[in-house]
Write an enzyme that holds these catalytic residues in place. Sequence first.
Site, PDB file in Angstrom:
ATOM      1  CG  ASN A  13      -9.614  -0.569 -10.358  1.00 41.82           C
ATOM      2  OD1 ASN A  13      -9.818  -0.437 -11.513  1.00 41.82           O
ATOM      3  ND2 ASN A  13     -10.187  -1.627  -9.695  1.00 41.82           N
ATOM      4  CB  CYS A  72     -13.263  -3.482 -13.545  1.00 45.91           C
ATOM      5  SG  CYS A  72     -13.267  -2.244 -12.175  1.00 45.91           S
ATOM      6  CG  HIS A 110      -8.931  -4.333 -14.351  1.00 42.38           C
ATOM      7  ND1 HIS A 110      -8.950  -2.948 -14.793  1.00 42.38           N
ATOM      8  CD2 HIS A 110      -9.585  -4.542 -13.240  1.00 42.38           C
ATOM      9  CE1 HIS A 110      -9.727  -2.472 -13.598  1.00 42.38           C
ATOM     10  NE2 HIS A 110      -9.911  -3.425 -12.532  1.00 42.38           N
TER      11      HIS A 110
HETATM   12  O1  UT7 Z   1     -11.515  -3.988 -10.253  1.00 43.30           O
HETATM   13  C1  UT7 Z   1     -12.434  -4.497  -9.403  1.00 43.30           C
HETATM   14  C2  UT7 Z   1     -12.140  -5.529  -8.788  1.00 43.30           C
HETATM   15  N1  UT7 Z   1     -11.542  -5.124  -7.746  1.00 43.30           N
HETATM   16  C3  UT7 Z   1     -10.392  -5.619  -7.181  1.00 43.30           C
HETATM   17  O2  UT7 Z   1      -9.919  -6.652  -7.646  1.00 43.30           O
HETATM   18  C4  UT7 Z   1     -10.120  -5.493  -5.818  1.00 43.30           C
HETATM   19  C5  UT7 Z   1      -9.868  -7.021  -5.182  1.00 43.30           C
HETATM   20  N2  UT7 Z   1      -9.521  -6.929  -3.574  1.00 43.30           N
HETATM   21  C6  UT7 Z   1      -8.343  -6.184  -3.211  1.00 43.30           C
HETATM   22  O3  UT7 Z   1      -7.499  -5.644  -4.153  1.00 43.30           O
HETATM   23  C7  UT7 Z   1      -7.659  -6.479  -1.795  1.00 43.30           C
HETATM   24  O4  UT7 Z   1      -8.847  -7.363  -1.116  1.00 43.30           O
HETATM   25  C8  UT7 Z   1      -7.908  -5.041  -1.054  1.00 43.30           C
HETATM   26  C9  UT7 Z   1      -6.637  -4.499  -1.678  1.00 43.30           C
HETATM   27  C10 UT7 Z   1      -9.052  -4.330  -1.186  1.00 43.30           C
HETATM   28  C11 UT7 Z   1      -7.689  -5.354   0.447  1.00 43.30           C
HETATM   29  O5  UT7 Z   1      -6.520  -6.173   0.632  1.00 43.30           O
HETATM   30  P1  UT7 Z   1      -6.588  -7.386   1.555  1.00 43.30           P
HETATM   31  O6  UT7 Z   1      -5.143  -7.834   1.668  1.00 43.30           O
HETATM   32  O7  UT7 Z   1      -7.398  -8.474   1.165  1.00 43.30           O
HETATM   33  O8  UT7 Z   1      -6.739  -6.949   3.052  1.00 43.30           O
HETATM   34  P2  UT7 Z   1      -8.108  -7.160   3.924  1.00 43.30           P
HETATM   35  O9  UT7 Z   1      -9.470  -6.490   3.330  1.00 43.30           O
HETATM   36  O10 UT7 Z   1      -8.128  -8.482   4.394  1.00 43.30           O
HETATM   37  O11 UT7 Z   1      -7.782  -6.272   5.149  1.00 43.30           O
HETATM   38  C12 UT7 Z   1      -6.697  -6.565   6.162  1.00 43.30           C
HETATM   39  C13 UT7 Z   1      -6.751  -5.326   7.009  1.00 43.30           C
HETATM   40  C14 UT7 Z   1      -8.111  -5.002   7.821  1.00 43.30           C
HETATM   41  O12 UT7 Z   1      -7.603  -5.049   9.162  1.00 43.30           O
HETATM   42  P3  UT7 Z   1      -7.612  -6.091  10.157  1.00 43.30           P
HETATM   43  O13 UT7 Z   1      -9.317  -6.347  10.181  1.00 43.30           O
HETATM   44  O14 UT7 Z   1      -7.080  -7.181   9.950  1.00 43.30           O
HETATM   45  O15 UT7 Z   1      -7.628  -5.366  11.580  1.00 43.30           O
HETATM   46  C15 UT7 Z   1      -8.395  -3.809   7.210  1.00 43.30           C
HETATM   47  O16 UT7 Z   1      -9.288  -3.187   8.155  1.00 43.30           O
HETATM   48  O17 UT7 Z   1      -6.195  -4.174   6.533  1.00 43.30           O
HETATM   49  C16 UT7 Z   1      -7.103  -3.162   6.774  1.00 43.30           C
HETATM   50  N3  UT7 Z   1      -7.311  -1.994   5.868  1.00 43.30           N
HETATM   51  C17 UT7 Z   1      -6.538  -1.018   5.751  1.00 43.30           C
HETATM   52  N4  UT7 Z   1      -5.470  -0.515   6.468  1.00 43.30           N
HETATM   53  C18 UT7 Z   1      -4.924   0.487   6.090  1.00 43.30           C
HETATM   54  C19 UT7 Z   1      -8.082  -2.053   4.857  1.00 43.30           C
HETATM   55  N5  UT7 Z   1      -7.923  -1.000   4.035  1.00 43.30           N
HETATM   56  C20 UT7 Z   1      -6.844  -0.470   4.549  1.00 43.30           C
HETATM   57  C21 UT7 Z   1      -6.203   0.850   4.266  1.00 43.30           C
HETATM   58  N6  UT7 Z   1      -5.230   0.982   5.044  1.00 43.30           N
HETATM   59  N7  UT7 Z   1      -6.498   1.588   3.150  1.00 43.30           N
END
Ligand code: UT7
Length: 325
Positions: free
Chosen positions: A282, A115, A252
Amino acid sequence: MSVTRSAVTGVGSYLPETIVTNADLSKFVDTSDEWIVERTGIRQRHKAREDQPTSDLAVEAARKALADAGRTPADVDLIIVATTTPDMTFPATAAIVQRKLGVGVCPAFDVQAVCSGFVYALSVADGFVARGLSRCALVIGAEEMTRLMDWDDRTTCVLFGDGAGAVVMEPREGQGTKADQGLLGFALRCDGNKADLLYVDGGPSTTGTVGHLRMSGNQVFRHAVINIAEAITAAARAANIEIADVDWFVPHQANQRIIKGVGDRLGLDETKVISTVATHANTSAASIPLALDAAIRDGRIKRGDLVLMEAMGGGLTWGACALRL
Ligand code: UT7
């Protein structure tokens, strides 16, 4: 003191026709429009056709950038493609773009910094243009991230999209001050110790397959907000500008919460931050030139404006650069 700067003289971009909405994704993976919008700001992404490789997107964007600069493929003497989704393992996508555009023999190669690829590629092009080794460089960010998705993994497949953006870079004489047109300074970083936070689980010398993107989203998120802010500060210092001098921030486009987190950390004026994450998602190395082009086309970013770009991605890589359009 007179110095040669590498200036962006043309910008273009291309998005494949097919749009995939959050609702479309929720039909086959356990997610919802509400979750995706709340956690990322993404509402839709574009997806390339099966028969449309990354080089095709790159060529479309490059043609527009050349037209914008008033140049033709005959003028081009350097092609750099930032991509992590090449058409093939080799040749470089840049070589394929060269053939498709009908550019004559010249240096053409890919930059792989995921990225952060476009920021890296700009700094590489600067090394050619500012030293008089190129008079018309094409720098392209082109990606088909949808090809790397595991469509059963809701934590990643909702985040990415396809697209391409390109700039033409040409030498311009300046006075060595922040008023000069062109690239004024950059800061590039990589910490390979964090490679396992964001990677693709395949490759020619390991599995012999393309593989799928894997990410520890939470940890990447935290790293992004803290370290992007540091790189922005370092790039501003290298460019001899104050953050307050910047007219537009073109980040980005990974997550609206990351964009906001970085902005809050640096006290950026939200109205100066370009965001296309809602409609593009992204697109990795393509996201910055896509956002830059969108904001030029809608009249926000104008010639003479001071623009600061930043990115973070697999590697982990990150970086920032400041340029006056
Ligand atoms: O360009 C390269 C760099 N990449 C990035 O910059 C991405 C960086 N990370 C992020 O943008 C975020 O961490 C994410 C969008 C990937 C995830 O958001 P988050 O607020 O950090 O969520 P999380 O990973 O802590 O997950 C929270 C909950 C989990 O459920 P439990 O364990 O709390 O029950 C996940 O399983 O959300 C769940 N979850 C989803 N639910 C519905 C994860 N993905 C999804 C989804 N739909 N697509």
